[in-house]
Design an enzyme around this catalytic site. Structure first.
Site, PDB file in Angstrom:
ATOM      1  N   HIS A 169       6.486  84.363  61.148  1.00  9.02           N
ATOM      2  CA  HIS A 169       7.171  85.541  60.508  1.00  9.02           C
ATOM      3  C   HIS A 169       9.428  85.262  60.615  1.00  9.02           C
ATOM      4  O   HIS A 169       9.838  85.746  61.169  1.00  9.02           O
ATOM      5  CB  HIS A 169       7.445  86.341  62.145  1.00  9.02           C
ATOM      6  CG  HIS A 169       6.023  87.070  62.080  1.00  9.02           C
ATOM      7  ND1 HIS A 169       5.238  87.441  61.340  1.00  9.02           N
ATOM      8  CD2 HIS A 169       5.295  86.852  62.699  1.00  9.02           C
ATOM      9  CE1 HIS A 169       3.663  87.705  61.636  1.00  9.02           C
ATOM     10  NE2 HIS A 169       3.821  87.390  63.123  1.00  9.02           N
ATOM     11  N   SER A 180       0.722  91.076  64.116  1.00 12.43           N
ATOM     12  CA  SER A 180       0.599  89.502  63.487  1.00 12.43           C
ATOM     13  C   SER A 180      -0.353  89.656  63.273  1.00 12.43           C
ATOM     14  O   SER A 180      -0.669  90.840  62.620  1.00 12.43           O
ATOM     15  CB  SER A 180       1.387  89.234  64.724  1.00 12.43           C
ATOM     16  OG  SER A 180       1.237  87.746  63.578  1.00 12.43           O
TER      17      SER A 180
END
Length: 312
Positions: A196, A86
């Site tokens: 996400h 991430s």
């Protein structure tokens, strides 16, 4: 023996994590550079109050990752592979010289602001252990059909370590369903945004436009992306990965597998994380995985050199 440097994502932070970085000239220089670039003392980002802010957490993690990567490089430990989960992907891009540190800080701050403003409260992530991605997706489909609430597969960290994103109430109800279906554990993570997944599509589009003028370069070594878990060698491809990774599932297990199959034999996780090290040790026991958190720079360097087969 080949070195890979791993950078953790949001959820790895803890109070005081920037103050616990190793004592090293490269670390101090990085902290000073970040403070100058951002216009405030970055050591204020790891207080209890500050860590309620997505912006503070993501910027702080980027600073920590780059600081330790630079310290290791100054000790002649330059990774052949760089990968981050991430927001950790930004430190990875700096580590392999695809992105300048100041530009990474600007882009991370913009990313975090967009994520935070899109869903300022009532959303987050929950980690499900013991179920496969297919099982989690089937449960999510059934949940949406029966209750009209949606959760999304956000991370595939290992074959049976799946993270889901959604609203607080949906995550709580889904955790109960997952446990009833045989999950070993369902744990809410210290993340206050639904990372996400498609809930951040608009924010990702905005960041993509904003980042068009940010200069990127061909990486030194191998940069592994989040979305496909594959190597990227092109500057524009790395820009696109960083700008859009907030809306796509993080396929960390695929990234880990690609690194190891490509020759990575020693994996070092930058502070403040331990999760990526634990995943590597569990899933790939033949590979040496080391967490930098809690170690002095001298100790970390000695361990890594020993694992690489060099003289300490």
């Amino acid at each position: 023996m080949t070195l890979a440097l791993l950078f953790p994502g949001q959820g790895a932070q803890s109070t005081g994590f920037l103050h616990r970085l190793p004592q090293h000239d490269a670390v101090r220089t990085t902290l000073d550079e970040a403070s100058t670039a951002l216009g405030f003392d970055v050591l204020t980002l790891d207080s209890d109050d500050a860590l309620h802010s997505t912006v503070a957490v993501q910027v702080g993690l980027t600073v920590a990752g780059v600081a330790v990567a630079r310290a290791l490089a100054q000790e002649s430990l330059v990774p052949q592979f760089s990968a981050g989960l991430s927001v950790g992907a930004y430190a990875a891009a700096v580590s392999c010289e695809a992105l300048a540190f100041g530009d990474a800080l600007r882009m991370v701050r913009k990313r975090a602001e967009l994520m935070e403003s899109a869903w300022p409260s009532g959303y987050g992530l929950t980690a499900i252990a013991g179920l496969s991605e297919t099982q989690v997706e089937a449960l999510a489909t059934a949940y949406a059909r029966e209750d009209g609430k949606q959760v999304y597969v956000a991370n595939v960290n290992a074959p049976r370590q799946i993270v889901v994103a959604g609203a607080d109430s949906a995550l709580e109800a889904f955790a109960a369903r997952a446990l009833a279906a045989g999950a070993r554990k369902a744990q809410r993570l210290a993340v206050a945004v639904p990372s996400h997944c498609e809930l951040l599509a608009d924010a990702a589009n905005t960041l993509t436009e904003w980042a068009r003028e940010i200069p990127f370069r061909m990486p030194r070594g191998v940069y592994i992306d989040n979305r496909g878990g594959r190597p990227l060698y092109n500057a524009d491809a790395i820009r696109a990965d960083l700008a859009t990774n907030m809306r796509y599932t993080v396929r960390w297990y695929d990234a880990l597998t690609v690194m190891i199959e490509s020759g990575a034999s020693v994996l070092v996780e930058a502070p403040p994380g331990q999760v990526l090290t634990d995943i590597a040790r569990e899933q790939c026991p033949d590979v040496a995985a080391v967490a930098g958190s809690g170690l002095s720079l001298n100790s970390l360097v000695a361990i890594v050199r020993r694992r690489l087969g060099e003289d300490a």
